[in-house]
Design a protein around this motif. Structure first.
Motif, PDB file in Angstrom:
ATOM      1  N   GLU A 171       0.819  -1.208   0.000  1.00 21.77           N
ATOM      2  CA  GLU A 171       0.000   0.000   0.000  1.00 21.77           C
ATOM      3  C   GLU A 171       0.857   1.264   0.000  1.00 21.77           C
ATOM      4  O   GLU A 171       0.459   2.290  -0.549  1.00 21.77           O
ATOM      5  CB  GLU A 171      -0.969  -0.004   1.178  1.00 21.77           C
ATOM      6  N   TRP A 172       2.026   1.211   0.623  1.00 18.00           N
ATOM      7  CA  TRP A 172       2.952   2.341   0.525  1.00 18.00           C
ATOM      8  C   TRP A 172       3.378   2.537  -0.931  1.00 18.00           C
ATOM      9  O   TRP A 172       3.360   3.648  -1.466  1.00 18.00           O
ATOM     10  CB  TRP A 172       4.181   2.105   1.407  1.00 18.00           C
ATOM     11  N   VAL A 173       3.776   1.442  -1.570  1.00 16.03           N
ATOM     12  CA  VAL A 173       4.201   1.530  -2.973  1.00 16.03           C
ATOM     13  C   VAL A 173       3.051   2.019  -3.846  1.00 16.03           C
ATOM     14  O   VAL A 173       3.238   2.835  -4.760  1.00 16.03           O
ATOM     15  CB  VAL A 173       4.732   0.161  -3.462  1.00 16.03           C
ATOM     16  N   ASN A 174       1.849   1.550  -3.562  1.00 11.84           N
ATOM     17  CA  ASN A 174       0.673   1.981  -4.305  1.00 11.84           C
ATOM     18  C   ASN A 174       0.524   3.503  -4.260  1.00 11.84           C
ATOM     19  O   ASN A 174       0.269   4.156  -5.276  1.00 11.84           O
ATOM     20  CB  ASN A 174      -0.557   1.294  -3.714  1.00 11.84           C
ATOM     21  N   GLY A 175       0.699   4.085  -3.082  1.00 10.51           N
ATOM     22  CA  GLY A 175       0.616   5.537  -2.952  1.00 10.51           C
ATOM     23  C   GLY A 175       1.729   6.253  -3.680  1.00 10.51           C
ATOM     24  O   GLY A 175       1.536   7.352  -4.232  1.00 10.51           O
ATOM     25  N   TYR A 176       2.900   5.637  -3.707  1.00 12.19           N
ATOM     26  CA  TYR A 176       4.025   6.275  -4.383  1.00 12.19           C
ATOM     27  C   TYR A 176       3.806   6.398  -5.888  1.00 12.19           C
ATOM     28  O   TYR A 176       4.444   7.223  -6.545  1.00 12.19           O
ATOM     29  CB  TYR A 176       5.317   5.496  -4.106  1.00 12.19           C
ATOM     30  N   GLY A 177       2.879   5.591  -6.445  1.00  9.84           N
ATOM     31  CA  GLY A 177       2.584   5.734  -7.866  1.00  9.84           C
ATOM     32  C   GLY A 177       2.078   7.122  -8.203  1.00  9.84           C
ATOM     33  O   GLY A 177       2.448   7.702  -9.236  1.00  9.84           O
ATOM     34  N   GLU A 178       1.228   7.688  -7.347  1.00 12.12           N
ATOM     35  CA  GLU A 178       0.729   9.041  -7.583  1.00 12.12           C
ATOM     36  C   GLU A 178       1.807  10.091  -7.286  1.00 12.12           C
ATOM     37  O   GLU A 178       1.884  11.119  -7.965  1.00 12.12           O
ATOM     38  CB  GLU A 178      -0.513   9.305  -6.727  1.00 12.12           C
ATOM     39  N   ILE A 179       2.647   9.844  -6.286  1.00  9.18           N
ATOM     40  CA  ILE A 179       3.728  10.788  -5.995  1.00  9.18           C
ATOM     41  C   ILE A 179       4.728  10.819  -7.141  1.00  9.18           C
ATOM     42  O   ILE A 179       5.210  11.892  -7.547  1.00  9.18           O
ATOM     43  CB  ILE A 179       4.413  10.413  -4.666  1.00  9.18           C
ATOM     44  N   ALA A 180       5.036   9.648  -7.713  1.00  7.07           N
ATOM     45  CA  ALA A 180       5.992   9.581  -8.822  1.00  7.07           C
ATOM     46  C   ALA A 180       5.504  10.392 -10.013  1.00  7.07           C
ATOM     47  O   ALA A 180       6.273  11.117 -10.660  1.00  7.07           O
ATOM     48  CB  ALA A 180       6.236   8.125  -9.224  1.00  7.07           C
ATOM     49  N   ARG A 181       4.217  10.309 -10.346  1.00  9.24           N
ATOM     50  CA  ARG A 181       3.716  11.043 -11.499  1.00  9.24           C
ATOM     51  C   ARG A 181       3.719  12.552 -11.257  1.00  9.24           C
ATOM     52  O   ARG A 181       3.842  13.350 -12.185  1.00  9.24           O
ATOM     53  CB  ARG A 181       2.364  10.515 -11.964  1.00  9.24           C
ATOM     54  N   CYS A 182       3.661  12.972  -9.965  1.00 11.32           N
ATOM     55  CA  CYS A 182       3.736  14.406  -9.654  1.00 11.32           C
ATOM     56  C   CYS A 182       5.071  15.014 -10.073  1.00 11.32           C
ATOM     57  O   CYS A 182       5.159  16.218 -10.335  1.00 11.32           O
ATOM     58  CB  CYS A 182       3.510  14.624  -8.162  1.00 11.32           C
ATOM     59  N   HIS A 183       6.117  14.194 -10.115  1.00  8.35           N
ATOM     60  CA  HIS A 183       7.450  14.639 -10.535  1.00  8.35           C
ATOM     61  C   HIS A 183       7.393  15.315 -11.900  1.00  8.35           C
ATOM     62  O   HIS A 183       8.136  16.270 -12.163  1.00  8.35           O
ATOM     63  CB  HIS A 183       8.379  13.422 -10.573  1.00  8.35           C
ATOM     64  N   PHE A 184       6.496  14.843 -12.766  1.00  7.40           N
ATOM     65  CA  PHE A 184       6.479  15.281 -14.161  1.00  7.40           C
ATOM     66  C   PHE A 184       5.422  16.334 -14.458  1.00  7.40           C
ATOM     67  O   PHE A 184       5.341  16.829 -15.582  1.00  7.40           O
ATOM     68  CB  PHE A 184       6.285  14.059 -15.076  1.00  7.40           C
ATOM     69  N   ILE A 185       4.632  16.701 -13.459  1.00  6.74           N
ATOM     70  CA  ILE A 185       3.562  17.671 -13.719  1.00  6.74           C
ATOM     71  C   ILE A 185       3.692  18.920 -12.849  1.00  6.74           C
ATOM     72  O   ILE A 185       2.737  19.692 -12.731  1.00  6.74           O
ATOM     73  CB  ILE A 185       2.175  17.032 -13.542  1.00  6.74           C
ATOM     74  N   GLY A 186       4.869  19.113 -12.245  1.00  4.71           N
ATOM     75  CA  GLY A 186       5.103  20.386 -11.588  1.00  4.71           C
ATOM     76  C   GLY A 186       5.441  20.359 -10.118  1.00  4.71           C
ATOM     77  O   GLY A 186       5.728  21.410  -9.535  1.00  4.71           O
ATOM     78  N   ALA A 187       5.430  19.182  -9.473  1.00  7.48           N
ATOM     79  CA  ALA A 187       5.714  19.128  -8.038  1.00  7.48           C
ATOM     80  C   ALA A 187       7.205  19.131  -7.743  1.00  7.48           C
ATOM     81  O   ALA A 187       7.606  19.366  -6.598  1.00  7.48           O
ATOM     82  CB  ALA A 187       5.073  17.890  -7.414  1.00  7.48           C
TER      83      ALA A 187
END
Length: 347
Positions: free
Chosen positions: A170-186
């Motif tokens: 479940e931690w890794v599951n959440g990191y999927g959304e954090i990883a995509r934030c890298h490319f959209i401005g975070a």
């Protein structure tokens, strides 16, 4: 650790997202501030994890997971709201993961044409993304999130103490959304404390939602990696969880943008490196079928003007991330064929 607060600026409908340990204990104050008289709490967590509301409360059991993210569950909730006598002067509280906040949010949006809702997301995925922004939806057999409404919460309480009991997957599951934030401005969130990762992700989403609440343009960037991600969820029968699928979808988005000449090889490689750094798989699951994936991607809810010759994706490019329509199907097939394959083992 001090609780971080991010405000989603929507004029009279603005609300705060409180992030940090113990944030759930602000619930009674939030409910008092919105003037609720009674509250229905829909919880996918044990009763001892539900904080005090300070009001007459009816607690309803829920269950996280895509199988319960249905119109049938929305009807069940609304009927129980009615049985409790809930009115528009009352409030609903969700306690659970992203599927629970989505389903309860839609029920709150529909019941009496809208009753106040407060979300207490209990997974990293839900705290990073699902509980914020006002999108509520359930699935149909034909696709993810095809029936929904925009209904902003009155507050979101991201208590990071909830995360202590999450299994590794479940931690890794959440990191999927954090990883995509890298490319959209975070920016690069790798190595930060989880509270900072959540706050940065929520802050980015809050700014986008404030500028484009109803997906008229800019908000499309939040779906980065989701077109293939949703297709992978559906075609695997949700054996891949949402964040896992979005991680693969993010890698694919980079590869497709590279194939179309929108970005260079270094940026393509960066997609795979960032996703892998969070412990996520970067390849398609063994047995993934291109025909099935493309059929689902054609029904994606972003594809509002799809031609028979092309598909719609959110893609990186020289001017940043944007919605790209009429991507040729042969290009999509070529990018899928070039993706590595991986054996996914449930944990």
């Amino acid at each position: 650790m001090t609780i971080r607060t991010v405000t989603v600026e929507l004029g009279a409908r603005s609300y705060d997202v409180h992030i940090g340990p113990g944030a759930r204990h602000r619930l009674a104050g939030v409910l008092a501030a919105i003037g609720a008289r009674r509250v229905a709490v829909v919880s996918a967590r044990p009763p001892e994890l539900v904080p005090e509301t300070g009001l007459p409360t009816h607690v309803m059991a829920a269950r996280d997971g895509e199988p319960d993210k249905t119109l049938a569950q929305v009807e069940r909730l609304c009927r129980e709201f009615a049985g409790f006598g809930l009115t528009r002067s009352d409030a609903v509280v969700s306690v659970g993961g992203g599927t629970t906040t989505d389903t309860v949010g839609l029920a709150a949006a529909l019941y009496h044409r809208g009753v106040a809702v407060v979300h207490l997301p209990t997974t990293l995925l839900a705290q990073v993304d699902a509980s914020v922004g006002g999108k509520t939806a359930v699935n149909l057999p034909e696709g993810k999130n095809l029936v929904g409404a925009y209904w902003q919460p009155s507050a979101v309480l991201c208590d990071t103490d909830f995360l202590a009991t999450l299994p590794a997957r479940e931690w890794v599951n959440g990191y999927g959304e954090i990883a995509r934030c890298h490319f959209i401005g975070a920016g690069d969130l790798r190595g930060l404390e989880v509270v900072e990762q959540i706050a940065a992700s929520v802050g980015l989403k809050a700014s986008v939602v404030a500028a484009d609440e109803r997906d008229g343009g800019l908000r499309h960037i939040l779906n980065y990696g989701h077109t293939l991600g949703h297709a992978l969820e559906l075609t695997t029968g949700f054996a891949l969880r949402h964040g896992e699928a979005v991680g693969v979808g993010t890698v694919f988005a980079g590869r497709l943008a590279g194939h179309l000449g929108r970005i260079g090889p270094d940026r393509v490689a960066e997609h795979e490196a960032v996703v892998a750094s969070y412990g996520l798989q970067t390849g398609l699951p063994d047995g993934a079928d291109a025909d099935a994936l493309i059929a689902v991607m054609r029904s994606d809810k972003k594809a509002t003007s799809v031609s028979k010759s092309g598909l719609t994706f959110v893609l990186d490019g020289p001017g940043g991330v944007e919605l790209v329509r009429d991507v040729p199907e042969p290009a999509v097939r070529a990018a899928l064929a070039a993706m590595p394959r991986a054996a996914y083992q449930p944990q």
